[in-house]
Design an enzyme around this catalytic site. Structure first.
Site, PDB file in Angstrom:
ATOM      1  N   GLY A  72      29.222 -98.772  16.792  1.00  0.00           N
ATOM      2  CA  GLY A  72      28.226 -99.573  16.094  1.00  0.00           C
ATOM      3  C   GLY A  72      28.371-101.065  16.295  1.00  0.00           C
ATOM      4  N   ASN A 152      26.362-100.369   3.989  1.00  0.00           N
ATOM      5  CA  ASN A 152      27.590 -99.600   4.123  1.00  0.00           C
ATOM      6  C   ASN A 152      28.476 -99.658   2.885  1.00  0.00           C
ATOM      7  OD1 ASN A 152      27.696-102.382   5.223  1.00  0.00           O
ATOM      8  ND2 ASN A 152      29.892-102.015   5.317  1.00  0.00           N
ATOM      9  N   GLN A 180      25.313 -96.344   9.099  1.00  0.00           N
ATOM     10  CA  GLN A 180      25.585 -95.519   7.913  1.00  0.00           C
ATOM     11  C   GLN A 180      24.515 -94.465   7.660  1.00  0.00           C
ATOM     12  OE1 GLN A 180      28.267 -95.299   6.047  1.00  0.00           O
ATOM     13  NE2 GLN A 180      29.358 -96.949   7.064  1.00  0.00           N
ATOM     14  N   SER A 200      26.621 -94.807  15.439  1.00  0.00           N
ATOM     15  CA  SER A 200      28.006 -94.547  15.822  1.00  0.00           C
ATOM     16  C   SER A 200      28.375 -93.094  15.544  1.00  0.00           C
ATOM     17  CB  SER A 200      28.940 -95.482  15.044  1.00  0.00           C
ATOM     18  OG  SER A 200      30.268 -95.363  15.481  1.00  0.00           O
ATOM     19  N   CYS A 326      36.143-102.632   7.764  1.00  0.00           N
ATOM     20  CA  CYS A 326      36.317-103.760   8.683  1.00  0.00           C
ATOM     21  C   CYS A 326      36.840-105.002   7.971  1.00  0.00           C
ATOM     22  CB  CYS A 326      34.992-104.087   9.366  1.00  0.00           C
ATOM     23  SG  CYS A 326      34.337-102.708  10.325  1.00  0.00           S
TER      24      CYS A 326
END
Length: 393
Positions: A72, A152, A180, A200, A326
């Site tokens: 992603g 997300n 997501q 992703s 992240c």
């Protein structure tokens, strides 16, 4: 660890056994480079083409509009940098929102350093953008709108169809970060007027290290990685055959089970939300109550620190997070929670639980029971909570 309840599926998901079995031959038997010219590799190239069609079908796209990436973040980077570069002669203005994933926000910051102007839209207390404000923000030099499909952290689903309609009415390219939401909710790039879409594999029980960028056939975008003719010359690098085949299998399973999965996860999600809000005082649900991903819950608990909460949950075998994986090393409160209007001291007490079809009723009950004990324990050590109780009495 004797007990493991995994409620961090927004960070990553387990690879399904069927997906793993699908990938195995491409490491040990069908190991040829799909770009080679001999029959052995040509057979693999044909299988990858068929797998790509399966992925494209889930968003009502054409196989030739799917470009594989490492995930992603790369897809987001390519969408923004590639479009900005290709459309520079038309303008230098980009519109996004304040609650985007950092793959978008940091890319926008990069572009600002290179002469582009970015408008960051506000969101309301539920995390929704105002489509009226979006339209008012459009300028003659606006070249790209990038708004995530679903957040997300708090799970709010944006009005993507309306955003796409607005973008196309003004002749502007529209990209959505659907990392997501891909495989979790129905997506139709044609009906929703989506020009580019990021996704992703590891968010839908597929492998890590594989994603794609959907690029509508008439969209102008610069090539992202130079060096070879892979991905029709737009993204060089040896084709990740095992990753693509595993991703395609995960997509096939997600498509088949989507409605059943949404129904199941929504029921457990709502049970978790109701129990927490009913049984833990001074708790708050973040994100829209109904217009949210079926597997997402995000809470704030006043008078406690989210990191302490996560550590104690971990000791009970419960995996959760305080926001995006992240940014898990950051001590700053979530930019998403600040954007929906929460003060720093409340935003710091947040925790995200994201479910899967593997989650059970017993998992939910155990999690809430544990959460009640932990919150009570942490508040008993909080001078802020003690002062609050004294003033309340």
């Amino acid at each position: 660890m004797e007990k493991l309840i995994y409620l961090d599926n927004a960070a990553t998901t387990r690879v399904l056994p069927e997906v793993f079995e699908t990938m195995k031959p491409y490491f040990t038997e069908e190991y040829g480079n799909p770009s080679s010219t001999y029959e052995f590799s040509g057979r693999i190239a044909k299988q990858i083409s068929d797998a790509t069609s399966v992925i494209a079908k889930l968003i009502n796209a054409n196989e030739k509009e799917i470009y594989f990436t490492s995930g992603g973040s790369e897809s987001d980077n390519w969408a923004l940098k590639g479009a900005a570069d290709a459309l520079r002669s038309k303008g230098n203005h980009i519109i996004t929102s304040k609650i985007e994933h950092h793959a978008i926000l940091h890319t926008c910051e990069y572009l600002e350093k290179h002469g582009y102007e970015v408008t960051y839209l506000d969101v309301d207390e539920n995390g929704l953008i105002d489509t009226g404000e979006l339209e008012r923000s459009i300028r003659p030099d606006t070249i790209l709108i990038s708004i995530m499909f679903a957040n997300n952290e708090i799970g709010t689903i944006e009005p993507i169809g309306k955003i796409g309609e607005t973008a196309h009415k003004h002749g502007i390219c529209f990209h959505t970060d659907a990392v997501q939401s891909f495989g979790h909710v129905p997506i139709d790039v044609e009906a929703m007027n989506i020009d580019m879409l990021s996704a992703s594999g590891h968010k839908i029980n597929g492998p890590k290290g594989i994603g794609f960028l959907y690029i509508r056939k008439d969209v102008k975008i610069s090539n992202f990685i130079h060096g070879g003719a892979q991905e029709r010359g737009r993204r060089a690098g040896t084709t990740n055959a095992p990753g693509i085949m595993g991703f395609s299998k995960a997509v096939s399973i997600a498509a088949e089970k989507m409605n059943e999965r949404i129904s199941y996860e929504t029921r457990l999600r709502d049970k978790l939300i109701n129990r927490v809000l009913d049984e833990i005082p001074y708790s708050r649900l973040n994100g829209h109550r109904e217009q949210r991903l079926s597997n997402n819950t995000n809470f704030c608990f006043r008078f406690i620190e989210g990191e302490s909460l996560l550590i104690l949950l971990d000791k009970k075998g419960i995996c959760a997070s305080s926001g995006s994986a992240c940014t898990s090393g950051s001590l700053d409160p979530s930019h998403v929670l600040l954007a929906i209007g929460l003060p720093h001291e409340i935003a710091h007490g947040s925790v995200r639980f994201t479910l899967s079809e593997d989650t059970t009723e017993e998992d939910i009950d155990y999690t809430v029971d544990s959460l009640k004990q932990i919150v009570e324990r942490l508040r008993s050590m909080s001078p802020l909570y003690e002062d609050f109780v004294k003033k309340s009495n």
